[in-house]
Design an enzyme around this catalytic site. Structure first.
Site, mmCIF file in Angstrom:
data_model
loop_
_atom_site.group_PDB
_atom_site.id
_atom_site.type_symbol
_atom_site.label_atom_id
_atom_site.label_comp_id
_atom_site.label_asym_id
_atom_site.label_seq_id
_atom_site.Cartn_x
_atom_site.Cartn_y
_atom_site.Cartn_z
ATOM 1 N N LYS A 21 -49.489 12.533 47.689
ATOM 2 C CA LYS A 21 -50.909 12.595 47.270
ATOM 3 C C LYS A 21 -51.415 11.185 46.975
ATOM 4 O O LYS A 21 -52.486 10.799 47.428
ATOM 5 C CB LYS A 21 -51.028 13.449 46.015
ATOM 6 C CG LYS A 21 -52.357 13.356 45.305
ATOM 7 C CD LYS A 21 -52.447 14.244 44.078
ATOM 8 C CE LYS A 21 -51.812 13.623 42.867
ATOM 9 N NZ LYS A 21 -52.666 12.626 42.170
ATOM 10 N N ASN A 22 -50.602 10.405 46.255
ATOM 11 C CA ASN A 22 -51.080 9.099 45.787
ATOM 12 C C ASN A 22 -50.958 8.001 46.833
ATOM 13 O O ASN A 22 -51.376 6.864 46.580
ATOM 14 C CB ASN A 22 -50.355 8.707 44.497
ATOM 15 C CG ASN A 22 -50.771 9.616 43.350
ATOM 16 O OD1 ASN A 22 -51.734 10.384 43.470
ATOM 17 N ND2 ASN A 22 -50.045 9.574 42.255
ATOM 18 N N ARG A 91 -59.626 11.081 40.012
ATOM 19 C CA ARG A 91 -59.565 9.642 39.691
ATOM 20 C C ARG A 91 -59.797 8.811 40.932
ATOM 21 O O ARG A 91 -60.388 7.747 40.885
ATOM 22 C CB ARG A 91 -58.181 9.347 39.099
ATOM 23 C CG ARG A 91 -57.880 7.886 38.839
ATOM 24 C CD ARG A 91 -58.618 7.325 37.665
ATOM 25 N NE ARG A 91 -58.251 5.922 37.402
ATOM 26 C CZ ARG A 91 -58.784 5.197 36.413
ATOM 27 N NH1 ARG A 91 -59.695 5.730 35.644
ATOM 28 N NH2 ARG A 91 -58.430 3.934 36.227
ATOM 29 N N CYS A 115 -56.839 13.338 35.568
ATOM 30 C CA CYS A 115 -56.121 13.997 34.473
ATOM 31 C C CYS A 115 -56.507 13.378 33.126
ATOM 32 O O CYS A 115 -56.660 12.167 33.000
ATOM 33 C CB CYS A 115 -54.616 13.841 34.686
ATOM 34 S SG CYS A 115 -53.984 14.924 35.970
ATOM 35 N N ARG A 120 -58.307 5.894 30.434
ATOM 36 C CA ARG A 120 -58.335 5.516 31.865
ATOM 37 C C ARG A 120 -59.563 4.676 32.223
ATOM 38 O O ARG A 120 -60.370 5.039 33.076
ATOM 39 C CB ARG A 120 -58.236 6.765 32.737
ATOM 40 C CG ARG A 120 -57.038 7.615 32.368
ATOM 41 C CD ARG A 120 -56.744 8.691 33.342
ATOM 42 N NE ARG A 120 -56.073 8.156 34.539
ATOM 43 C CZ ARG A 120 -55.709 8.958 35.557
ATOM 44 N NH1 ARG A 120 -56.022 10.224 35.537
ATOM 45 N NH2 ARG A 120 -55.086 8.446 36.596
ATOM 46 N N PRO A 121 -59.725 3.533 31.589
ATOM 47 C CA PRO A 121 -60.865 2.664 31.921
ATOM 48 C C PRO A 121 -60.733 2.101 33.339
ATOM 49 O O PRO A 121 -59.690 2.268 33.993
ATOM 50 C CB PRO A 121 -60.762 1.549 30.879
ATOM 51 C CG PRO A 121 -59.341 1.538 30.458
ATOM 52 C CD PRO A 121 -58.843 2.940 30.565
ATOM 53 N N ILE A 122 -61.792 1.440 33.807
ATOM 54 C CA ILE A 122 -61.737 0.797 35.137
ATOM 55 C C ILE A 122 -62.083 -0.691 35.033
ATOM 56 O O ILE A 122 -62.514 -1.322 36.004
ATOM 57 C CB ILE A 122 -62.690 1.502 36.137
ATOM 58 C CG1 ILE A 122 -64.127 1.574 35.607
ATOM 59 C CG2 ILE A 122 -62.171 2.897 36.501
ATOM 60 C CD1 ILE A 122 -65.129 2.118 36.613
ATOM 61 N N ASP A 304 -45.281 9.483 35.944
ATOM 62 C CA ASP A 304 -45.612 10.816 36.471
ATOM 63 C C ASP A 304 -44.447 11.790 36.394
ATOM 64 O O ASP A 304 -44.639 12.991 36.583
ATOM 65 C CB ASP A 304 -46.104 10.722 37.925
ATOM 66 C CG ASP A 304 -47.429 9.997 38.020
ATOM 67 O OD1 ASP A 304 -47.826 9.637 39.138
ATOM 68 O OD2 ASP A 304 -48.051 9.762 36.971
ATOM 69 N N ARG A 396 -53.858 20.447 42.096
ATOM 70 C CA ARG A 396 -54.377 19.139 42.521
ATOM 71 C C ARG A 396 -53.275 18.293 43.160
ATOM 72 O O ARG A 396 -53.556 17.440 43.993
ATOM 73 C CB ARG A 396 -54.971 18.395 41.319
ATOM 74 C CG ARG A 396 -56.224 19.058 40.771
ATOM 75 C CD ARG A 396 -56.800 18.266 39.645
ATOM 76 N NE ARG A 396 -56.799 16.864 40.009
ATOM 77 C CZ ARG A 396 -56.848 15.873 39.120
ATOM 78 N NH1 ARG A 396 -56.909 16.157 37.830
ATOM 79 N NH2 ARG A 396 -56.841 14.624 39.502
HETATM 80 C C1 EPZ Z 1 -52.352 5.990 39.577
HETATM 81 O O1 EPZ Z 1 -53.378 6.152 38.632
HETATM 82 C C2 EPZ Z 1 -51.892 7.398 39.931
HETATM 83 N N1 EPZ Z 1 -53.014 8.150 40.488
HETATM 84 C C3 EPZ Z 1 -51.386 8.108 38.672
HETATM 85 O O2 EPZ Z 1 -50.885 9.378 39.074
HETATM 86 C C4 EPZ Z 1 -50.238 7.293 38.086
HETATM 87 O O3 EPZ Z 1 -49.807 7.902 36.885
HETATM 88 C C5 EPZ Z 1 -50.710 5.858 37.807
HETATM 89 O O4 EPZ Z 1 -51.232 5.273 39.019
HETATM 90 C C6 EPZ Z 1 -49.591 4.970 37.293
HETATM 91 O O5 EPZ Z 1 -48.541 4.959 38.213
HETATM 92 C C7 EPZ Z 1 -53.384 7.940 41.771
HETATM 93 O O6 EPZ Z 1 -52.816 7.119 42.475
HETATM 94 C C8 EPZ Z 1 -54.511 8.794 42.282
HETATM 95 P P1 EPZ Z 1 -53.244 2.637 36.727
HETATM 96 P P2 EPZ Z 1 -54.282 4.869 38.172
HETATM 97 O O7 EPZ Z 1 -54.530 1.989 37.070
HETATM 98 O O8 EPZ Z 1 -54.524 3.997 39.341
HETATM 99 C C9 EPZ Z 1 -54.737 1.248 32.472
HETATM 100 C C10 EPZ Z 1 -50.652 11.710 39.032
HETATM 101 O O9 EPZ Z 1 -50.114 12.452 38.199
HETATM 102 N N2 EPZ Z 1 -55.891 0.696 33.203
HETATM 103 O O10 EPZ Z 1 -51.970 2.053 37.237
HETATM 104 O O11 EPZ Z 1 -55.441 5.391 37.427
HETATM 105 C C11 EPZ Z 1 -54.770 2.772 32.469
HETATM 106 O O12 EPZ Z 1 -55.593 3.255 31.430
HETATM 107 C C12 EPZ Z 1 -51.525 10.568 38.567
HETATM 108 O O13 EPZ Z 1 -50.508 11.813 40.277
HETATM 109 C C13 EPZ Z 1 -56.817 -0.075 32.500
HETATM 110 O O14 EPZ Z 1 -56.702 -0.303 31.302
HETATM 111 O O15 EPZ Z 1 -53.271 4.169 37.166
HETATM 112 C C14 EPZ Z 1 -53.326 3.121 32.259
HETATM 113 O O16 EPZ Z 1 -53.046 3.043 30.884
HETATM 114 C C15 EPZ Z 1 -51.709 10.554 37.064
HETATM 115 N N3 EPZ Z 1 -57.885 -0.567 33.189
HETATM 116 C C16 EPZ Z 1 -52.575 2.007 33.002
HETATM 117 O O17 EPZ Z 1 -53.519 0.929 33.159
HETATM 118 C C17 EPZ Z 1 -58.056 -0.338 34.537
HETATM 119 O O18 EPZ Z 1 -59.050 -0.847 35.113
HETATM 120 C C18 EPZ Z 1 -52.072 2.422 34.382
HETATM 121 O O19 EPZ Z 1 -53.206 2.802 35.137
HETATM 122 C C19 EPZ Z 1 -57.106 0.445 35.213
HETATM 123 C C20 EPZ Z 1 -56.023 0.950 34.531
#
Ligand code: EPZ
Length: 416
Positions: A21-22, A91, A115, A120-122, A304, A396
């Protein structure tokens, strides 16, 4: 949608792992960069994938499904807006920001969903885009961005965010000049996205390392691709024999993508055999505890799989301490496991799981995708019947899970 699970049945048989999926989600977003047709093979239509396809169609992509072969005609992208009703479903909607800026030089994208495992900020996505000269206005729940003054740059991410790494790569592929991204995520899904993009004409090096370099090109062309298998589904299946007893062969796996789990299984009370893309796990005894587990970015233990592992730890011998370092609210499955007889203490950012010999069935609710998977696993290992409510969140990221598990001996009924 709920699952009614008749527990305490040994599971044995062979399961084929679907594509990830990811990996699929960013690759679908990346198709927006291609002025041509893309054919993707072995596609699994998780709900998140169908929701992403709806977003692409809304942007002008023509989508044709031929069973697991998916054809996307991306010649005419005639819209740059992703409204809240589509963006909020997942997301990965935010992954379209970068490719829209690359293809159309503008984008208006509502805040993403996903989820409920933290805020989950951006900010890492948006700060990175700004460092590339992109004008970003974050207002009223929408991101408005314009890439007319794109400026190639060297950017160091404050955290190896998977999504931000993917977005910045896709924002840079069709721009002029060389972009260097440091401190990036190294997940296999990042490597797969870059392999896909390079297969249609991009020039990206360093994927899987700390530094990724993107040499801008003028156009990407048609092509076809088969994404990698889902390592999180692989890990989920491999844990099943520890909670249910039995022997499971997982086919179409990539053992090198799940080293931490394989290491744990080999050091527990089960038998593990790895033969190229097949992994066989058999377990007839009560599992040992897992000691101290810390979730960290790849190649360390994946966040995950923290929740599925927690389900196994509830019936293990001894105590397991799980610390979640990536998301601040990824223990919402714990109160539900306690309803089934689990003994778990919640500390700040960690849980202490005291193994008990047996769980008992209860009515529980899936809080999120992987938490739901954990509750289904617990129900499979529990005495009696368990109802897991809110299965929609599990659909999902696991495709027709009850059908797959019933083929290897489970007794799960999907009830509306
Ligand atoms: C991806 O989410 C995956 N989703 C998640 O899988 C996975 O848990 C995660 O990566 C970590 O491996 C998809 O690929 C669709 P991150 P993503 O940006 O990109 C913080 C599942 O179960 N952060 O690596 O959202 C954030 O809050 C899902 O399949 C910021 O602070 O994860 C988190 O604490 C759940 N600012 C950490 O970084 C940002 O701009 C990791 O987030 C972005 C992230």
């Amino acid at each position: 949608m709920d699952f009614l699970i008749n527990g305490k049945r040994r599971l044995s048989g062979s399961i084929e792992v679907s594509t990830a999926k990811n990996a699929l989600l960013p690759i679908l977003a990346a198709c927006l960069l291609v002025e041509g047709t893309i054919c993707l093979h072995k596609v699994t239509y998780f709900d998140d994938i169908n929701n992403m396809l709806q977003i692409l169609q809304n942007l002008g992509v023509k989508v044709c499904k031929y069973e697991q072969m998916l054809i996307l005609d991306c010649q005419n992208i005639n819209n740059y807006i992703i409204p809240l009703n589509l963006a909020s479903k997942l997301r990965a909607s935010i992954f379209c920001l970068g490719p829209l800026l690359g293809r159309l030089k503008k984008a208006r994208v509502a805040y993403p969903g996903g989820c409920q495992i933290g805020t989950r900020p951006i900010n890492i996505h948006l700060d990175g885009l700004k460092k590339l000269g992109i004008n970003v206005v974050d207002r009223h729940g929408y991101i408005n961005a314009f890439a007319n003054n794109f400026r190639a740059n060297k950017i160091c991410l404050p955290f190896p965010s998977v999504g931000a790494t993917e977005n910045l790569i896709m924002a840079s592929v069709l721009q002029k000049g060389k972009v260097t991204l440091q401190g990036v995520a190294k997940e296999p899904e990042i490597v797969d996205l870059c392999n896909f993009l390079n297969s249609v004409g991009a020039k990206i090096t360093g994927a899987g390392s700390d530094e990724i370099i993107i040499e801008g090109v003028s156009k990407l062309s048609s092509g076809e691709y088969t994404p990698i298998p889902d390592r999180i589904i692989t890990g989920t299946y491999l844990l099943l024999p520890l909670i249910c007893g039995g022997k499971i062969e997982v086919c179409n796996a990539k053992p090198e993508h799940i080293s931490p789990i394989l290491y744990m299984l080999k050091n527990n009370s089960c038998n593990v055999r790895v033969k190229s893309d097949k992994i066989i796990v058999s377990c007839e005894n009560r599992p040992k505890n897992f000691g101290k587990i810390e979730t960290l970015p790849y190649p360390h233990f994946p966040t995950d799989l923290q929740q599925p592992l927690c389900a196994v730890a509830t019936i293990a011998k001894g105590t397991t301490i799980i610390t979640e370092n990536l998301f601040e609210s990824r223990f919402n499955h714990v109160p539900e496991l306690i309803k089934m007889g689990a003994k778990i203490d919640v500390l700040d950012g960690s849980v202490v799981v005291h193994g008990v010999p047996d769980l008992y069935g209860a009515e529980v609710e899936a809080p999120d995708l992987r938490g739901g998977a954990a509750l289904i696993m617990a129900g499979l290992g529990a005495n009696g019947y368990t109802t897991v409510k809110n299965i929609d969140v599990v659909d999902r990221g696991y495709f027709k899970l009850e059908q797959t598990l019933n083929l290897i001996g489970a007794d799960i009924t999907r009830i509306n």
